[in-house]
Write an enzyme that holds these catalytic residues in place. Structure first.
Site, mmCIF file in Angstrom:
data_model
loop_
_atom_site.group_PDB
_atom_site.id
_atom_site.type_symbol
_atom_site.label_atom_id
_atom_site.label_comp_id
_atom_site.label_asym_id
_atom_site.label_seq_id
_atom_site.Cartn_x
_atom_site.Cartn_y
_atom_site.Cartn_z
ATOM 1 N N LYS A 1 0.844 -1.203 0.000
ATOM 2 C CA LYS A 1 0.000 0.000 0.000
ATOM 3 C C LYS A 1 0.876 1.249 0.000
ATOM 4 C CE LYS A 1 -3.848 -2.242 2.324
ATOM 5 N NZ LYS A 1 -4.464 -2.642 3.579
ATOM 6 N N GLN B 1 -4.954 -1.458 9.573
ATOM 7 C CA GLN B 1 -4.921 -2.807 9.007
ATOM 8 C C GLN B 1 -5.551 -3.834 9.949
ATOM 9 O OE1 GLN B 1 -3.817 -3.508 5.881
ATOM 10 N NE2 GLN B 1 -4.169 -5.704 6.091
ATOM 11 N N ASP C 1 -11.319 2.906 3.999
ATOM 12 C CA ASP C 1 -11.764 1.508 3.947
ATOM 13 C C ASP C 1 -13.290 1.415 3.802
ATOM 14 O OD1 ASP C 1 -9.904 -0.589 4.046
ATOM 15 O OD2 ASP C 1 -9.452 -0.196 6.154
HETATM 16 N N1 GUN Z 1 -7.126 -6.718 6.085
HETATM 17 C C1 GUN Z 1 -7.415 -7.445 4.975
HETATM 18 N N2 GUN Z 1 -8.061 -6.694 4.070
HETATM 19 C C2 GUN Z 1 -8.187 -5.463 4.606
HETATM 20 C C3 GUN Z 1 -8.755 -4.245 4.142
HETATM 21 O O1 GUN Z 1 -9.308 -4.154 3.037
HETATM 22 N N3 GUN Z 1 -8.669 -3.190 5.002
HETATM 23 C C4 GUN Z 1 -8.090 -3.284 6.226
HETATM 24 N N4 GUN Z 1 -8.080 -2.200 6.993
HETATM 25 N N5 GUN Z 1 -7.546 -4.405 6.684
HETATM 26 C C5 GUN Z 1 -7.593 -5.476 5.866
#
Ligand code: GUN
Length: 300
Positions: free
Chosen positions: A54, A98, A121
């Protein structure tokens, strides 16, 4: 094999290129650099890989990336204090914490402490409610990626029968809401559904998001349907050598591709779209925060 392959990797690369141009324009015309803060608590190896990717892609698109790596023992108070600081930082337009978080932290509480307009998100209850009522919101990245690919393939989705397999908050439920908003007739099926196969065979659009390796095969698929496979499952692959693994989706790709009209592969389908949509949401959030028009094609 008869199905067209929906190349998510290429689609995501195109989207990132567009985002980079949008960012360039925001910098030149408005002296605005979108910024994304990512919080990682603990040392889960898979999460570390995601967070690294990311950050890398955020910078490649010309945006600012702020990484906050916290110790696995971080208290809820400390985490909430960091989120409060980021909520009030005008250089941060998107905040992502996350998941999964360590067990001692309350994920719902943490996510709902992120300012909704910075919740890239789309997990905050305000954004869930806005999406559910058809209002402007931040939309979860994976379903947004699926929707953009479906629109690219079909143009209008109006009147199509869409079946979503899986009812998670991250994919299944928001996906169903997005498809409903695009005027599909939507069915959500899950582990307790009676005759799940018959429901799937009715789908013009089948979105598989259950996390069960290759659960869906050709018999479940209506000829010509568009199949979006969200699953990313690691299974043993002794044919590659002892202890080796391979990644498969929730759909048995080879047989499904004989019947479907179009299908996303795993890997290289939905996966690359998720981070691209996170970057898109960050640009959208930066524009909204500064009362600027949102670039076309980034939001749902
Ligand atoms: N963990 C796995 N996929 C995601 C996501 O799309 N967002 C977040 N914040 N954590 C994740």
């Amino acid at each position: 094999m008869s199905a067209d392959i929906i190349d998510g990797k290429a689609f995501a690369a195109g989207l990132r290129e567009q985002i980079a141009k949008n960012v360039e324009q925001l910098k030149e015309e408005h002296n605005l650099t979108p910024g994304l803060a990512v919080i990682l608590v603990g040392e889960d190896p898979a999460s570390e890989v995601y967070v690294r990717n990311k950050g890398k892609q955020t910078v490649e698109c010309g945006m600012n990336s702020y990484e906050h790596k916290l110790d696995a023992n971080t208290s809820e108070e400390e985490l909430l204090a960091l989120i409060d600081k980021l909520n009030n930082d005008p250089t941060v337009h998107g905040i992502l914490c996350q998941l999964p978080l360590p067990d001692h932290l309350n994920s719902d509480l943490v996510i709902n402490s992120i300012a909704p307009e910075k919740d890239v998100d789309g997990f905050h209850i305000s954004n869930v409610g806005l999406l559910g009522t058809g209002q402007k919101s931040m939309v979860p990245c994976t379903p947004l990626g699926c929707l953009l690919m479906l629109r690219e393939r079909h143009g209008s989705l109006s009147g199509m029968n869409a079946v979503v397999v899986g009812r998670s908050n991250i994919v299944g439920k928001p996906m169903a809401n997005l498809l409903l908003r695009d005027s599909c007739t939507v069915t959500i099926v899950h582990s307790r559904t009676k005759d799940i196969e018959a429901a799937c065979r009715n789908a013009d659009i089948l979105v598989a998001a259950v996390g069960r390796p290759e659960m869906i095969n050709a018999d479940w698929i209506k000829p010509g349907a568009t199949v979006i496979d969200v699953g990313i499952n690691r299974i043993p692959a002794p044919e590659k050598g002892e202890g080796k693994h391979r990644i498969v989706g929730d759909v048995e790709f080879a047989s499904a591709a004989e019947v479907a009209g179009a299908i996303t592969p795993v890997p290289g389908g939905v996966g690359p779209m998720t981070i691209a949509c996170l970057l898109a949401n960050t640009v959208t959030a930066a524009c909204r925060a500064n009362n600027l028009p949102e670039p076309e094609g980034l939001a749902a």
